[in-house]
Enzyme design. Structure first.
Site, mmCIF file in Angstrom:
data_model
loop_
_atom_site.group_PDB
_atom_site.id
_atom_site.type_symbol
_atom_site.label_atom_id
_atom_site.label_comp_id
_atom_site.label_asym_id
_atom_site.label_seq_id
_atom_site.Cartn_x
_atom_site.Cartn_y
_atom_site.Cartn_z
ATOM 1 N N ALA A 200 0.865 -1.276 -0.057
ATOM 2 C CA ALA A 200 -0.017 0.033 0.073
ATOM 3 C C ALA A 200 1.053 1.419 0.065
ATOM 4 O O ALA A 200 0.322 2.331 -0.516
ATOM 5 C CB ALA A 200 -0.810 0.088 1.034
ATOM 6 N N ARG B 150 8.759 -3.121 -4.688
ATOM 7 C CA ARG B 150 9.909 -3.233 -4.868
ATOM 8 C C ARG B 150 10.209 -4.506 -5.934
ATOM 9 O O ARG B 150 9.243 -5.312 -5.904
ATOM 10 C CB ARG B 150 10.646 -3.854 -3.383
ATOM 11 N N GLY C 209 -4.963 -7.428 -1.660
ATOM 12 C CA GLY C 209 -6.405 -7.958 -2.040
ATOM 13 C C GLY C 209 -7.340 -6.954 -2.413
ATOM 14 O O GLY C 209 -7.079 -5.736 -2.348
ATOM 15 N N HIS D 6 -1.992 -12.735 -4.192
ATOM 16 C CA HIS D 6 -2.401 -11.810 -2.953
ATOM 17 C C HIS D 6 -1.000 -12.142 -1.957
ATOM 18 O O HIS D 6 -0.538 -13.049 -1.669
ATOM 19 C CB HIS D 6 -3.518 -12.489 -2.039
ATOM 20 N N ASP D 7 -0.593 -11.065 -1.539
ATOM 21 C CA ASP D 7 0.623 -10.800 -0.643
ATOM 22 C C ASP D 7 0.839 -11.562 0.588
ATOM 23 O O ASP D 7 1.690 -12.197 0.914
ATOM 24 C CB ASP D 7 1.117 -9.355 -0.324
ATOM 25 N N THR D 8 -0.464 -11.897 1.125
ATOM 26 C CA THR D 8 -0.647 -12.772 2.395
ATOM 27 C C THR D 8 -0.331 -14.314 1.815
ATOM 28 O O THR D 8 0.271 -15.144 2.628
ATOM 29 C CB THR D 8 -1.837 -12.493 3.202
ATOM 30 N N THR E 240 1.411 -3.699 7.400
ATOM 31 C CA THR E 240 0.263 -2.655 7.496
ATOM 32 C C THR E 240 -0.986 -3.331 8.032
ATOM 33 O O THR E 240 -1.767 -2.860 8.813
ATOM 34 C CB THR E 240 -0.044 -2.089 5.902
ATOM 35 N N ASN F 31 -8.388 -10.893 10.070
ATOM 36 C CA ASN F 31 -7.797 -9.510 9.438
ATOM 37 C C ASN F 31 -7.815 -8.697 10.773
ATOM 38 O O ASN F 31 -8.677 -8.372 11.508
ATOM 39 C CB ASN F 31 -8.443 -8.891 8.430
ATOM 40 N N GLY G 48 7.573 -7.604 7.384
ATOM 41 C CA GLY G 48 8.170 -6.271 8.123
ATOM 42 C C GLY G 48 8.060 -6.326 9.635
ATOM 43 O O GLY G 48 8.614 -5.938 10.456
#
Length: 495
Positions: free
Chosen positions: A13, A17, A82, A240-242, A265, A302, A412
């Protein structure tokens, strides 16, 4: 094994990279070749993603790769957040900028949808938590406004699918990203077209859904020529990044009684299951069933996550107070404990103009003592996150009828030692931290599986364990956290 190189684009968000992963000698090494900012653009009161700028930066990442490593790479893969999407017309042209998931157009849509499809019925079909940002609510808002883009649309593509389309010309969707939408049934393995038809959402726009690791296509000649690359394969990882982050959780073969916390985030706390859970208990606890890699379900909760702390820092930066992340963590560590608590998922924290003010206002309206310093505000946020994790872990263990002994924290947020220790103390469970670069690692390893370089997710996780140092945090005294947990639940429940 001879060396193989993969290029992962990891888009979040606030930034993106381009990371090169080299697989050699049963290990993986990472090299960041391009980094760029990302974020919402507000126009006439609505929030959008700068999708063309994002694509420009993806091409710049390809250029950076070509300049350093040459024209060939084993594969390229993209992961993103997502739910958000773009609409294409019958000629394949983009119909406007994709909206940002925090845009206010979904306000009130949940209630309107539930008047047509009761919440229990909807959860039973798609197994997705109620959330203000879900794709279903976004599309229904277009229906309600009779938005012309929906009439003109031929295809809906989620953000990573849209970027893959720009790269390859191919229009498909990937399982994990499609499953975030509240429109896809993991139980049936297909779009819940009956849900969309009841709401007047056109089903013609739905793309074919493919498994993680699918080769989408090859770089278009025009893209290859512009970036100095050959026509290399583009693979859909866990888009999806997760899903990519969970693919990189370094569990041991045969390890049981664990859950993951993808900390960024957003905090995504969950388990890897063989099938979705659509029970009343899961619905009432607002757990979601999303697609994972290797035919798994990500059963998760979430939680607002590091957004709370990021936005506190952003608010103070606007006042000229430039504290580093370590300084902020130290302030929180030295502040008075258990002054007050917040519900991290309260709507007031969705997109406030000032996060510190929003935290103070929540404490004020719930009749609590007000934090007096920046350190106390940060400590309230950090302790509340740890307590929200505890509640989610306990609910998840009860719903799945399992015992959870270890929490793997990746991403992170795993660098925040204070939050890690508070999570161990609050939950009474052992914490294993790392990898920090979980999303990029999972993206790369799913590309490797898709290209036949790595044989399985178990083998991929072994590569990751061979390549990183894991941290371990043991829980301390739990009694103070038991008292705090009782107060936290009473405040969150409005008592």
């Amino acid at each position: 094994m001879a060396g193989h190189r993969f290029l992962a684009f990891d888009l979040g968000a606030s930034g993106g990279r381009a990371i090169v992963g080299t697989l050699e000698n049963n290990k993986i090494s990472l090299d960041e070749v391009h980094r760029f900012p990302n974020g919402d653009v507000t126009i006439n009161g609505h929030m959008y993603w700068p999708i063309l700028g994002i694509f420009r930066d993806i091409k710049q990442g390809l250029c950076a790769y070509a300049a350093k490593y040459g024209k060939d790479v084993t594969a390229v893969g993209i992961d993103t957040w997502g739910v958000d999407f773009g609409l294409l017309d019958r000629e394949g042209q983009l119909l406007g900028n994709p909206y940002h998931y925090r845009d206010s157009r979904t306000d009130g849509m949940e209630e309107r949808i539930n008047r047509i499809i009761p919440k229990k019925e909807l959860y039973g079909r798609v197994g997705i938590q109620t959330a203000f940002f879900n794709t279903l609510l976004q599309l229904y808002s277009l229906v309600q406004k009779k938005h012309p883009s929906l009439d003109a649309a031929e295809t809906m593509l989620f953000v990573p699918d849209l970027l893959n389309y720009f790269l390859t010309g191919e229009k498909i969707s990937e399982f994990s990203i499609a499953s975030t939408s509240q429109m896809y049934s993991c139980a049936d393995g297909d779009w819940a077209t009956d849900v969309l038809e009841k709401l007047g959402i056109p089903t013609r726009i739905l793309p074919q859904v493919m498994a993680p690791g699918t080769v989408v296509g090859k770089l278009l000649e025009s893209v290859a020529a512009e970036t100095g690359m050959n026509a290399v394969p583009v693979v859909a990882p866990g888009e999806h990044d997760t899903a990519s982050a969970v693919a990189a959780v370094p569990v041991l073969p045969g390890e049981t009684n664990w859950c993951y916390l993808s900390s960024g985030t957003w905090s995504l706390l969950g388990m890897e299951l063989a099938a979705p859970i659509l029970s009343t208990e899961a619905r009432e606890a607002n757990f979601t069933n999303e697609g994972g890699v290797d035919n798994t379900i990500r059963f998760l909760k979430n939680i607002m996550g590091m957004w709370l702390i990021q936005q506190c820092r952003a608010a103070w930066l606007r006042k000229g107070e430039n504290n580093t992340w370590p300084e902020l963590e130290d302030m929180a560590a030295k502040a008075k404990p258990f002054v007050a608590f917040i519900d991290p998922n309260d709507d007031s924290f969705k997109a406030p103009s000032s996060m510190p003010d929003a935290i103070l206002e929540f404490c004020r309206r719930t009749g609590q003592q007000l934090p007096q310093t920046k350190g106390e505000i940060l400590r309230v946020a950090t302790e509340s996150l740890a307590l929200a994790y505890r509640e989610a872990v306990e609910n998840m263990a009860a719903i799945t009828r399992t015992t959870i002994e270890t929490i793997h924290i990746v991403g992170g947020g795993s660098k925040n030692a204070l939050l890690n220790q508070m999570t161990a103390d609050a939950t009474g469970r052992r914490i294993v931290t790392g990898p920090v670069e979980a999303t990029a690692l999972g993206n790369i390893m799913m590309q490797a599986i898709g290209m036949g370089v790595v044989g399985s997710i178990s083998e991929a996780r072994q590569f990751i364990r061979n390549s990183i140092d894991l941290g371990v945090v043991e829980p301390g005294a739990k009694a103070p956290w038991d008292d705090a947990f009782a107060r936290f639940k009473a405040i969150r429940n409005g008592r």
